[in-house]
Design a protein around this motif. Structure first.
Motif, mmCIF file in Angstrom:
data_model
loop_
_atom_site.group_PDB
_atom_site.id
_atom_site.type_symbol
_atom_site.label_atom_id
_atom_site.label_comp_id
_atom_site.label_asym_id
_atom_site.label_seq_id
_atom_site.Cartn_x
_atom_site.Cartn_y
_atom_site.Cartn_z
ATOM 1 N N ILE A 144 0.860 -1.180 0.000
ATOM 2 C CA ILE A 144 0.000 0.000 0.000
ATOM 3 C C ILE A 144 0.897 1.231 0.000
ATOM 4 N N LYS A 145 0.764 2.064 -1.025
ATOM 5 C CA LYS A 145 1.544 3.298 -1.103
ATOM 6 C C LYS A 145 0.758 4.434 -0.456
ATOM 7 N N VAL A 146 1.458 5.251 0.317
ATOM 8 C CA VAL A 146 0.832 6.334 1.081
ATOM 9 C C VAL A 146 1.276 7.669 0.495
ATOM 10 N N ASP A 147 0.313 8.568 0.263
ATOM 11 C CA ASP A 147 0.593 9.887 -0.306
ATOM 12 C C ASP A 147 0.766 10.926 0.798
ATOM 13 N N ASN A 148 1.228 12.132 0.376
ATOM 14 C CA ASN A 148 1.371 13.299 1.265
ATOM 15 C C ASN A 148 2.182 12.955 2.513
ATOM 16 N N VAL A 149 3.335 12.327 2.274
ATOM 17 C CA VAL A 149 4.160 11.878 3.392
ATOM 18 C C VAL A 149 4.705 13.048 4.196
ATOM 19 N N LEU A 150 5.085 14.129 3.502
ATOM 20 C CA LEU A 150 5.752 15.245 4.166
ATOM 21 C C LEU A 150 4.825 16.413 4.450
ATOM 22 N N CYS A 151 3.519 16.233 4.295
ATOM 23 C CA CYS A 151 2.581 17.329 4.534
ATOM 24 C C CYS A 151 2.296 17.460 6.031
ATOM 25 N N ASN A 152 2.491 18.659 6.569
ATOM 26 C CA ASN A 152 2.169 18.948 7.957
ATOM 27 C C ASN A 152 0.991 19.907 8.012
ATOM 28 N N PHE A 153 0.430 20.072 9.186
ATOM 29 C CA PHE A 153 -0.657 21.024 9.331
ATOM 30 C C PHE A 153 -0.537 21.691 10.692
#
Length: 419
Positions: free
Chosen positions: A400-409
């Motif tokens: 399973i590939k996961v997107d937005n690995v480096l996105c913080n909020f």
């Protein structure tokens, strides 16, 4: 930075702790080159009202490197450095951003152009865009085109590829379209090139079968998945009143005479199809059609050499490229006498989840819901396993590939009485 032959001007401020001109008005100033050699020295110079100014003319061939000005006053030293070097015009890199895919029906694409120096600063300039196909057909005439935009520091525009090139819709071939950009820097007039490409497709979307099992078992239900997506594999959002049509038969001729079944396109773009087979069924020929785009699949029964193992385990990940915080759904299909079904999730070499579920009698399908945590990025593996009554181990694995690995909020909370 100074070039050979430049004049170096400097000023010394002598201040007291209150940032006022100091009463100490005699200072020593030493100028050193890039090899720490003394080039010039000013002894006991008067700093009128706390200020001493001077200059020095560099020779045409000075020592290159970091020069320094040393000021000595009241037993303290202060050093200021500057660089003497041959100045070379900074290089910059041109970036051209276009979508990876377009269609003849939707051929207007956004184009973003920017340029940056090697040290990261943006470049202002003018970009000339030319669009052309990578290859041309025999006797095909491609229309000349050119578009000029300003990049200050980013230039954005839209180009209708089909109209710009006067292309004819070709049903049988996808085409690679190139975007050639000549970027002219405002400061020096220097021109550097950049390029990008996209695939131009005839069909609006992709229609594909995703097999759950490789063979059919006569007399049992055959299951498969139909995926309808954009060319970048994201779910396709089509017209709500346009159904997905499916028909099947025991061969090509039987399929052509079979009635169509209508399905509504879900938001996920995945449709689960179930086909009932007879004991004498040896082959299924399946056709799917959506908005003029067709897909075909043929599945045959297992041969004798493929029937050694009567147990199987298959899984299908329903969420395409989930993000951290999402819940991914996995459909599990078992064949055989599975009672206890175990699954583990491994991310970054660490076990992040391990559970065992009990299947009821006659149950051969199950949907797992797995929350995506940061430890599962950028990809993780799910492993399913069960043991048959004969002691046989049956397992299956999926990545399973996961997107937005480096996105913080950032979450902010305010109170009305303080605002």
């Amino acid at each position: 930075m100074y070039k050979p032959g430049h004049k170096v001007q400097f000023r010394v401020l002598v201040l007291d702790p209150y940032l006022k001109p100091s009463s100490l008005n005699r200072i020593d100033v030493i100028l050193k080159d890039g090899q720490n050699n003394r080039v010039k020295e000013w002894k006991r110079m008067e700093a009128t009202k706390g200020v001493f100014s001077n200059e020095i003319q560099l020779s045409p061939n000075p020592v290159l490197g970091d020069w320094s000005i040393v000021v000595k006053a009241n037993g303290k030293d202060q050093v200021k450095k500057f660089t003497v070097a041959e100045y070379v015009l900074p290089k910059f890199e041109v970036s051209v951003d276009v979508p990876q895919h377009a269609t003849y029906a939707n051929s207007t694409v956004p184009v973003t152009i920017s340029a940056k120096y090697t040290f990261g600063q943006p470049v202002k300039g003018e970009a000339t865009i030319k669009v052309r196909p990578q290859y041309t057909f025999f006797k095909e005439e491609v229309q000349e085109n050119s578009k000029v935009i300003k990049a200050d520091p980013i230039g954005k525009t839209e180009i209708d590829v089909v109209h710009a090139l006067a292309l004819e819709d070709n049903q049988y071939y996808e085409r690679t379209i190139l975007f050639d950009v000549a970027f002219k820097e405002d400061l020096t007039g220097k021109v550097l090139n950049g390029s990008a490409s996209l695939k131009l497709h005839h069909a609006r979307c992709k229609v594909d079968f995703q097999k759950i099992v490789d063979f059919l078992t006569p007399g049992e239900m055959y299951k498969t998945l139909l995926k309808i997506s954009n060319w970048d594999d994201t779910p396709y959002e089509g017209a709500k009143n346009t159904p997905v049509r499916v028909r099947y038969g025991k061969g090509w001729a039987d399929r052509e005479n079979a009635p169509w079944r209508d399905y509504q396109l879900p938001l996920s773009g995945l449709i689960e199809l179930n086909f009932k087979t007879q004991e004498e069924t040896e082959v299924l020929n399946i056709e799917a059609e959506y908005m003029g785009v067709s897909a075909y699949d043929t599945v045959v029964k297992k041969q004798k050499e493929d029937c050694r193992n009567s147990s199987s385990l298959d899984l299908v990940v329903l969420n395409d490229r989930p993000k951290i915080g999402d819940t991914v759904e996995v459909d599990v299909f078992t064949k055989g006498d599975a009672v206890f079904l175990s699954h583990i999730v491994i991310g970054r070499g660490v076990l992040t989840e391990a559970k065992t579920k009990i299947l009821s009698e006659g149950q051969h399908t199950m949907r797992l819901k797995i929350p995506i945590t940061p430890n599962m990025a950028p990809f993780c593996h799910i492993v399913l396993v069960y043991i048959t009554n004969k002691g046989e181990l049956v397992a299956a694995e999926k990545e399973i590939k996961v997107d937005n690995v480096l996105c913080n909020f950032v979450c902010t909370i305010t109170h009305m009485r303080y605002t």
